[in-house]
Design an enzyme around this catalytic site. Structure first.
Site, PDB file in Angstrom:
ATOM      1  CD1 TRP A  47       3.563   6.253  -3.820  1.00  0.00           C
ATOM      2  CD2 TRP A  47       5.440   5.059  -3.612  1.00  0.00           C
ATOM      3  NE1 TRP A  47       3.890   6.222  -2.480  1.00  0.00           N
ATOM      4  CE2 TRP A  47       5.042   5.506  -2.323  1.00  0.00           C
ATOM      5  CE3 TRP A  47       6.599   4.290  -3.728  1.00  0.00           C
ATOM      6  CZ2 TRP A  47       5.757   5.197  -1.169  1.00  0.00           C
ATOM      7  CZ3 TRP A  47       7.314   3.978  -2.581  1.00  0.00           C
ATOM      8  CH2 TRP A  47       6.897   4.436  -1.316  1.00  0.00           C
ATOM      9  CE  LYS A  77      -5.283   9.264  -8.157  1.00  0.00           C
ATOM     10  NZ  LYS A  77      -3.876   9.408  -7.723  1.00  0.00           N
ATOM     11  CB  ALA A 108       1.008   6.720  -6.971  1.00  0.00           C
ATOM     12  CD  GLU A 157      -1.458  -5.012  -0.303  1.00  0.00           C
ATOM     13  OE1 GLU A 157      -1.055  -4.405   0.726  1.00  0.00           O
ATOM     14  OE2 GLU A 157      -0.814  -5.060  -1.358  1.00  0.00           O
ATOM     15  CB  CYS A 215       2.324  -3.670   1.989  1.00  0.00           C
ATOM     16  SG  CYS A 215       1.734  -2.056   1.457  1.00  0.00           S
TER      17      CYS A 215
END
Length: 463
Positions: free
Chosen positions: A136, A160, A162, A234, A268
Site C-alpha cells: 500500500w 493482488k 494491498a 523486494e 522501504c
C-alpha cells in the site's frame, strides 16, 4: 482483513468491497491465460503505443488519482502527485527502450564456431501471466514499475494489491483497459491474502513478484519454490545513512530529513539509521533534530503538510512498540516520541529522533516503518561500515563524503543493493533496483528488471 478504503487521517471507512469468489477468480485466470497467447506475439511497436497511451491517460488523471492515494493510505497530496508523475516517466521510458533492451543477442563468433553452429542467437521470450502481490505504501508506483516492463516484454499481469487500497487497484485495471490493452492483459484481483497460495499454484500463472514484508515474502517464495516458479522479492529495509567528516553538512542534514520522512516515513528505501562520525556528530545531530522538530504534521490533503498519518492503526501501534522498547532500554528521545497533540482522529505520530541505540533494542535490528530516526555515533569509517552492515536487511544505503578513498571503501564493503553517495536513495527506470540479504532477491527496473520475467532462449542453428 476487509477490502476497504479507510481514511488514515480520520479513521473513517469510505468504501468497502466484496472479495472475489472462486468462480470469478477462475474466470480472470482463464482470461489472463487466453490473453497471453495472443499478446505475446504483439510487435514491440504495438506494445509501445499501448503503454504510451496509458501514460497519457495517467498524466491527465494525475490530480484525481493523487487524491485517491491520499485518501486510501495517507501520503501527502503533493507526494501523491509526484508518485503519479514518476509512473508516467517510467511508462514512457519502457515504451521507448524495451525493444532495444530485449533485442536478440549474438554470442561471440568464436564460441558459435566452437559449438559447431552456423549461427546462434539468444532471444528473450515472455513467460506468461505474472502475479504481482503489491503493498500500500506506493500504491501506484510499485505496480507500474512491475507492469510497464512486464507488459512490454509480452507478459500479462494479475494484480493482488494491498487490501486497504482497492480504489487505486481498480483504477490501474481501468487505466490499462482505457489505453486499449486487450481484455485480460492486466487484471485486478480483489482478494485477501488467503487466496494468494491457490492463485500462485494455478498452472496458468507463470511467475510472481512481491513487494512487502518478510513474512509475505517467505510465504510467496515457499509456495513458488514448491511449484518451481520464478519470483522476484523486494522486502524490508533499514537503510543506513553515513555522514563522514568531509560531508557537506547543510546538504546532508536537509537530505536526511527528506530521506527519513518521505511517504510519512513508510518507505522501504527511506534512510532509517543515521551513522555519524564523531567529528561531526554533535553538529549534525543538533541540526537534524531541529529540522525534524519543525516539520508540519497534519492533514495530508493540505499543501503545507510535511508529514501525514500512518496508514493504519496497527502500523502506528507497531511503531510505538519499537520506540517504547528503545526508550525502556535506555535510548534518549531527542524529539518526538509520541502522538501529536491536537490530532485525536487518525493515525498520526510525531517525527522522532532516538539516540544512544544499543544492539539489545528491537529498533536496532527491526525496520521502523514511520517517521522515526535512530542516531549512532562512530569513531571511524570502519566502525561506520560495521554498524551499517549490522542489520538483516540490505536494500540500499547513503554515504556523505567528499573523500574518494572513503567512497571506494563503502562501494566495496556496504552490504546493499545500492549505494548512493551525497544524495538520497531513489529508484529510476534506468537503474536496477533491489536488495541483498533479507531485503529480497531479483531486480526491478532497467534491463535487469524487464529480463526477470523472460525466458532467455538459446537458438542454435546447425550448418
Amino acid at each position: 482483513m476487509p477490502i476497504a478504503t479507510v481514511n488514515p487521517a480520520t479513521g473513517e471507512t469510505l468504501k468497502t468491497y466484496d472479495a472475489l469468489g472462486g468462480e470469478e477468480i477462475e474466470a480472470r485466470l482463464a482470461r489472463a491465460h487466453a490473453a497471453f497467447h495472443v499478446f505475446r506475439t504483439t510487435p514491440f511497436a504495438a506494445r509501445s503505443e499501448l503503454l504510451r497511451d496509458a501514460a497519457e491517460l495517467l498524466e491527465a488523471d494525475q490530480d484525481d488519482i493523487a487524491r485517491t492515494m491520499t485518501l486510501e493510505m495517507g501520503k501527502t497530496l503533493k507526494s501523491a502527485r509526484a508518485e503519479a508523475a514518476k509512473c508516467v516517466k517510467a511508462m514512457r521510458w519502457y515504451a521507448e527502450h524495451a525493444e532495444e533492451l530485449l533485442a536478440d543477442e549474438h554470442p561471440r563468433a568464436h564460441d558459435v564456431a566452437d559449438s559447431g553452429a552456423a549461427d546462434t542467437v539468444v532471444r528473450y521470450r515472455p513467460l506468461g501471466p505474472v502475479l504481482a502481490v503489491m503493498p500500500w505504501n506506493f500504491p501506484l508506483w510499485q505496480v507500474v514499475r512491475f507492469a510497464a516492463p512486464a507488459l512490454m516484454a509480452g507478459n500479462v499481469g494479475l494484480l493482488k494489491h494491498a487490501s486497504n487500497v482497492p480504489q487505486t487497484a481498480l483504477y490501474l485495471e481501468d487505466l490499462f483497459r482505457r489505453a486499449g490493452y486487450p481484455d485480460g492483459c492486466f487484471q485486478t484481483l480483489l482478494v485477501g491474502s488467503d487466496a494468494v497460495a491457490d492463485i500462485l499454484r494455478d498452472p496458468r500463472v507463470a511467475a510472481a513478484t512481491l513487494t512487502g514484508s518478510e513474512p509475505a515474502g517467505r510465504s510467496v517464495a515457499s509456495i513458488a519454490g514448491d511449484v518451481i516458479k520464478k519470483t522476484v522479492l523486494e522486502l524490508g529495509g533499514s537503510d543506513p545513512y553515513l555522514v563522514l567528516p568531509s560531508a557537506d553538512l547543510d546538504k546532508a542534514v536537509a537530505t536526511a530529513v527528506t530521506a527519513r520522512v518521505q511517504n510519512n516515513g513508510q518507505s522501504c528505501i527511506a534512510a532509517k539509521r543515521f551513522i555519524v562520525h564523531t567529528d561531526v556528530y554533535d553538529a549534525f545531530a543538533a541540526r537534524f533534530v531541529q529540522a525534524m522538530s519543525a516539520l508540519a504534521v497534519g492533514d495530508p490533503m493540505e499543501e503545507s503538510t510535511d508529514v501525514g498519518p500512518l496508514s493504519s492503526e496497527q502500523g502506528r501501534r507497531s511503531l510505538e512498540e519499537l520506540v517504547d522498547d528503545a526508550r525502556g532500554r535506555g535510548a534518549t528521545v531527542l524529539c518526538g516520541g509520541d502522538r501529536p497533540e491536537g490530532l485525536t482522529a487518525g493515525w498520526y505520530y510525531e517525527p522522532t529522533v532516538l539516540a544512544d541505540i544499543t544492539p539489545e533494542m528491537r529498533i536496532h535490528h527491526e525496520e521502523a516503518f514511520g517517521p522515526v530516526a535512530t542516531l549512532y555515533r562512530v569513531e571511524d569509517l570502519d566502525e561506520a561500515v560495521k554498524t551499517a552492515n549490522d542489520t538483516p536487511f540490505g536494500l540500499s544505503s547513503n554515504v556523505w563524503t567528499r573523500d574518494e578513498a572513503e567512497k571506494e571503501h563503502c562501494a566495496r564493503d556496504l552490504e546493499a543493493g545500492g549505494v548512493y553517495f551525497n544524495g538520497m536513495t531513489a529508484s529510476h527506470p534506468g537503474f536496477p533496483f533491489g536488495g541483498a540479504k533479507r531485503s529480497g532477491y531479483g531486480r526491478e527496473l532497467s534491463a535487469h528488471g524487464i529480463k526477470e520475467f523472460c525466458n532467455a532462449t538459446t537458438l542454435w542453428y546447425g550448418k
